[in-house]
Design an enzyme around this catalytic site. Structure first.
Site, PDB file in Angstrom:
ATOM      1  N   ASN A  16       0.860  -1.189   0.000  1.00 39.13           N
ATOM      2  CA  ASN A  16       0.000   0.000   0.000  1.00 39.13           C
ATOM      3  C   ASN A  16       0.896   1.239   0.000  1.00 39.13           C
ATOM      4  O   ASN A  16       1.500   1.562   1.011  1.00 39.13           O
ATOM      5  CB  ASN A  16      -0.895  -0.021   1.248  1.00 39.13           C
ATOM      6  CG  ASN A  16      -1.709   1.254   1.408  1.00 39.13           C
ATOM      7  OD1 ASN A  16      -1.836   2.048   0.466  1.00 39.13           O
ATOM      8  ND2 ASN A  16      -2.265   1.457   2.591  1.00 39.13           N
ATOM      9  N   TRP A  17       0.964   1.908  -1.153  1.00 39.33           N
ATOM     10  CA  TRP A  17       1.872   3.065  -1.277  1.00 39.33           C
ATOM     11  C   TRP A  17       1.327   4.304  -0.575  1.00 39.33           C
ATOM     12  O   TRP A  17       2.040   5.282  -0.412  1.00 39.33           O
ATOM     13  CB  TRP A  17       2.097   3.406  -2.751  1.00 39.33           C
ATOM     14  CG  TRP A  17       2.841   2.385  -3.536  1.00 39.33           C
ATOM     15  CD1 TRP A  17       3.276   1.154  -3.109  1.00 39.33           C
ATOM     16  CD2 TRP A  17       3.250   2.499  -4.903  1.00 39.33           C
ATOM     17  NE1 TRP A  17       3.911   0.502  -4.129  1.00 39.33           N
ATOM     18  CE2 TRP A  17       3.915   1.320  -5.243  1.00 39.33           C
ATOM     19  CE3 TRP A  17       3.101   3.490  -5.873  1.00 39.33           C
ATOM     20  CZ2 TRP A  17       4.446   1.086  -6.506  1.00 39.33           C
ATOM     21  CZ3 TRP A  17       3.620   3.270  -7.138  1.00 39.33           C
ATOM     22  CH2 TRP A  17       4.290   2.087  -7.449  1.00 39.33           C
ATOM     23  N   LYS A  18       0.052   4.289  -0.227  1.00 40.87           N
ATOM     24  CA  LYS A  18      -0.600   5.475   0.341  1.00 40.87           C
ATOM     25  C   LYS A  18      -0.387   6.669  -0.616  1.00 40.87           C
ATOM     26  O   LYS A  18      -0.342   6.460  -1.828  1.00 40.87           O
ATOM     27  CB  LYS A  18      -0.079   5.750   1.745  1.00 40.87           C
ATOM     28  CG  LYS A  18      -0.126   4.505   2.626  1.00 40.87           C
ATOM     29  CD  LYS A  18       0.069   4.801   4.069  1.00 40.87           C
ATOM     30  CE  LYS A  18       0.146   3.509   4.838  1.00 40.87           C
ATOM     31  NZ  LYS A  18       0.010   3.682   6.259  1.00 40.87           N
ATOM     32  N   HIS A 108      -9.415   0.931   5.028  1.00 39.49           N
ATOM     33  CA  HIS A 108      -8.118   1.132   5.703  1.00 39.49           C
ATOM     34  C   HIS A 108      -8.337   2.053   6.902  1.00 39.49           C
ATOM     35  O   HIS A 108      -9.174   2.961   6.848  1.00 39.49           O
ATOM     36  CB  HIS A 108      -7.115   1.743   4.722  1.00 39.49           C
ATOM     37  CG  HIS A 108      -5.728   1.755   5.272  1.00 39.49           C
ATOM     38  ND1 HIS A 108      -5.291   2.723   6.147  1.00 39.49           N
ATOM     39  CD2 HIS A 108      -4.682   0.902   5.107  1.00 39.49           C
ATOM     40  CE1 HIS A 108      -4.032   2.473   6.491  1.00 39.49           C
ATOM     41  NE2 HIS A 108      -3.643   1.363   5.872  1.00 39.49           N
ATOM     42  N   GLU A 110      -6.804   4.487   7.942  1.00 35.91           N
ATOM     43  CA  GLU A 110      -6.660   5.930   7.652  1.00 35.91           C
ATOM     44  C   GLU A 110      -7.940   6.485   7.011  1.00 35.91           C
ATOM     45  O   GLU A 110      -8.282   7.648   7.211  1.00 35.91           O
ATOM     46  CB  GLU A 110      -5.418   6.165   6.766  1.00 35.91           C
ATOM     47  CG  GLU A 110      -4.147   6.012   7.595  1.00 35.91           C
ATOM     48  CD  GLU A 110      -2.933   5.510   6.829  1.00 35.91           C
ATOM     49  OE1 GLU A 110      -2.918   5.578   5.593  1.00 35.91           O
ATOM     50  OE2 GLU A 110      -1.999   5.034   7.505  1.00 35.91           O
ATOM     51  N   GLU A 178      -5.265  -5.401  10.485  1.00 33.84           N
ATOM     52  CA  GLU A 178      -4.262  -4.365  10.705  1.00 33.84           C
ATOM     53  C   GLU A 178      -4.541  -3.658  12.029  1.00 33.84           C
ATOM     54  O   GLU A 178      -5.388  -2.736  12.074  1.00 33.84           O
ATOM     55  CB  GLU A 178      -4.313  -3.332   9.582  1.00 33.84           C
ATOM     56  CG  GLU A 178      -3.993  -3.891   8.217  1.00 33.84           C
ATOM     57  CD  GLU A 178      -3.395  -2.809   7.330  1.00 33.84           C
ATOM     58  OE1 GLU A 178      -2.260  -3.002   6.879  1.00 33.84           O
ATOM     59  OE2 GLU A 178      -4.045  -1.779   7.113  1.00 33.84           O
ATOM     60  N   GLY A 184       2.504   1.883  10.891  1.00 35.23           N
ATOM     61  CA  GLY A 184       3.473   2.981  10.823  1.00 35.23           C
ATOM     62  C   GLY A 184       4.180   3.269  12.134  1.00 35.23           C
ATOM     63  O   GLY A 184       4.881   4.271  12.241  1.00 35.23           O
ATOM     64  N   SER A 224       3.561  -2.483  10.422  1.00 38.52           N
ATOM     65  CA  SER A 224       5.007  -2.508  10.655  1.00 38.52           C
ATOM     66  C   SER A 224       5.660  -3.830  10.229  1.00 38.52           C
ATOM     67  O   SER A 224       6.574  -4.339  10.900  1.00 38.52           O
ATOM     68  CB  SER A 224       5.315  -2.186  12.120  1.00 38.52           C
ATOM     69  OG  SER A 224       4.897  -0.867  12.419  1.00 38.52           O
ATOM     70  N   GLY A 246       4.815   1.339   4.783  1.00 39.28           N
ATOM     71  CA  GLY A 246       6.114   2.005   4.623  1.00 39.28           C
ATOM     72  C   GLY A 246       7.164   1.160   3.909  1.00 39.28           C
ATOM     73  O   GLY A 246       7.845   1.646   2.989  1.00 39.28           O
TER      74      GLY A 246
HETATM   75  C1  PEP Z   1      -0.694   0.104   6.205  1.00 39.59           C
HETATM   76  O1  PEP Z   1      -0.799   1.320   6.111  1.00 39.59           O
HETATM   77  O2  PEP Z   1      -1.563  -0.625   5.715  1.00 39.59           O
HETATM   78  C2  PEP Z   1       0.457  -0.444   6.909  1.00 39.59           C
HETATM   79  C3  PEP Z   1       0.412  -1.680   7.283  1.00 39.59           C
HETATM   80  O3  PEP Z   1       1.507   0.425   7.135  1.00 39.59           O
HETATM   81  P1  PEP Z   1       2.949   0.046   7.737  1.00 39.59           P
HETATM   82  O4  PEP Z   1       3.409  -1.228   7.078  1.00 39.59           O
HETATM   83  O5  PEP Z   1       3.815   1.216   7.412  1.00 39.59           O
HETATM   84  O6  PEP Z   1       2.766  -0.144   9.214  1.00 39.59           O
END
Ligand code: PEP
Length: 266
Positions: A16-18, A108, A110, A178, A184, A224, A246
């Site tokens: 997921n590049w966001k 998600h 976010e 998640e 993050g 993470s 990330g």
């Molecule tokens: C995400 O945003 O879906 C995610 C898992 O982010 P990260 O791997 O940076 O924790």
């Protein structure tokens, strides 16, 4: 590889590049990722790879994937619950299907937090995705406060039940567990917690859509994930892959996550 009974699920590593990488950067990134995986002789039939760029990159990614016949799946990070009309700023599942997206991330954390998406919005978006033959990657997860108050499973279980309320039993879906506090933060859940919640999410799928769908549905862990911890998650029987934020923006790290089977001790 994750196995339940006699059902074999192909692991999925999804990036997921966001809101990162513009359409020119996306072309360079996808080319380099494809070279890196080709050099490493990655077998895409053994571990599927999907990327989720911003909307504005999708046409470039589609053109590159199609022209170079790259074995990469791709999708969007969200979609509208509507097909068309006066919805300024929204993108329809029909448009994503036209761009040959296979997947779309829905719910998600976010989106839930920053854009006030409720379980009802998520359910409507899941229905919209399936209508356009997009596989929804349905994200569920508890906040740190939820974890303290209810433990790890209660909120993800209730979010998934709500998301599947209107779904047909033949649906092809992916679920991503998640924990919000792990996204993050550099602090991943333990593989044991991911397994415990994934097992309960599989029961929810079985109750809503039947055991066959539950057996074949991939349940990803996200939060993470790095090259150094992916193998431990993938040893868990109900964890079938990862949704990576990330670390999916670093080609070396992401391709190492994808090739977790080559890590020592797997
Ligand atoms: C995400 O945003 O879906 C995610 C898992 O982010 P990260 O791997 O940076 O924790």
């Amino acid at each position: 590889m994750a196995v339940t009974g006699s059902t074999r699920r192909t692991p999925l590593i999804a990036g997921n590049w966001k809101m990162n990488l513009d359409h020119l950067q996306s072309i360079a990134f996808v080319q380099k990722l494809a070279w890196s995986l080709k050099d490493a002789r990655h077998d895409f039939d053994t571990v599927e790879v999907a990327i989720f760029p911003p909307y504005t990159d999708l046409r470039s990614v589609q053109t590159l994937v199609s022209a170079d016949k790259l074995p990469l799946a791709f999708g969007a990070q969200d979609l509208s619950e509507h097909d068309s009309g006066a919805f300024t700023g929204e993108i329809s599942g029909a448009f994503l299907a036209q761009l040959e997206c296979q997947y779309v991330i829905i719910g998600h954390s976010e989106r839930r937090t920053l854009h006030s998406e409720t379980d009802a919005h998520v359910a409507a978006k899941v229905t919209a995705a399936l209508k356009h033959n997009l596989v929804p990657v349905i994200c569920v997860g508890e906040t740190a406060a939820d974890l303290e108050e209810h433990g790890p499973s209660a909120v993800p279980v209730s979010q998934l039940r709500a998301a599947l309320a209107g779904v047909d039993t033949a649906a092809d879906i992916v679920v991503a567990y998640e924990p919000v506090w792990a996204i993050g933060s550099g602090q991943a859940a333990t593989p044991e917690q991911a397994e415990q919640v994934a097992a309960q999410l599989r029961v929810v799928i079985s109750e809503a859509l039947g055991q066959d769908v539950a057996d074949k549905t991939r349940i990803l862990y996200g939060g993470s994930v790095k090259a150094s911890n992916i193998a431990a998650f993938m040893r868990e029987p109900n964890v079938d892959g990862a949704l990576v934020g990330g670390a999916s923006l670093d080609i070396h790290e992401f391709s190492s996550i994808i090739r977790y089977q080559k890590h020592v001790g797997v």
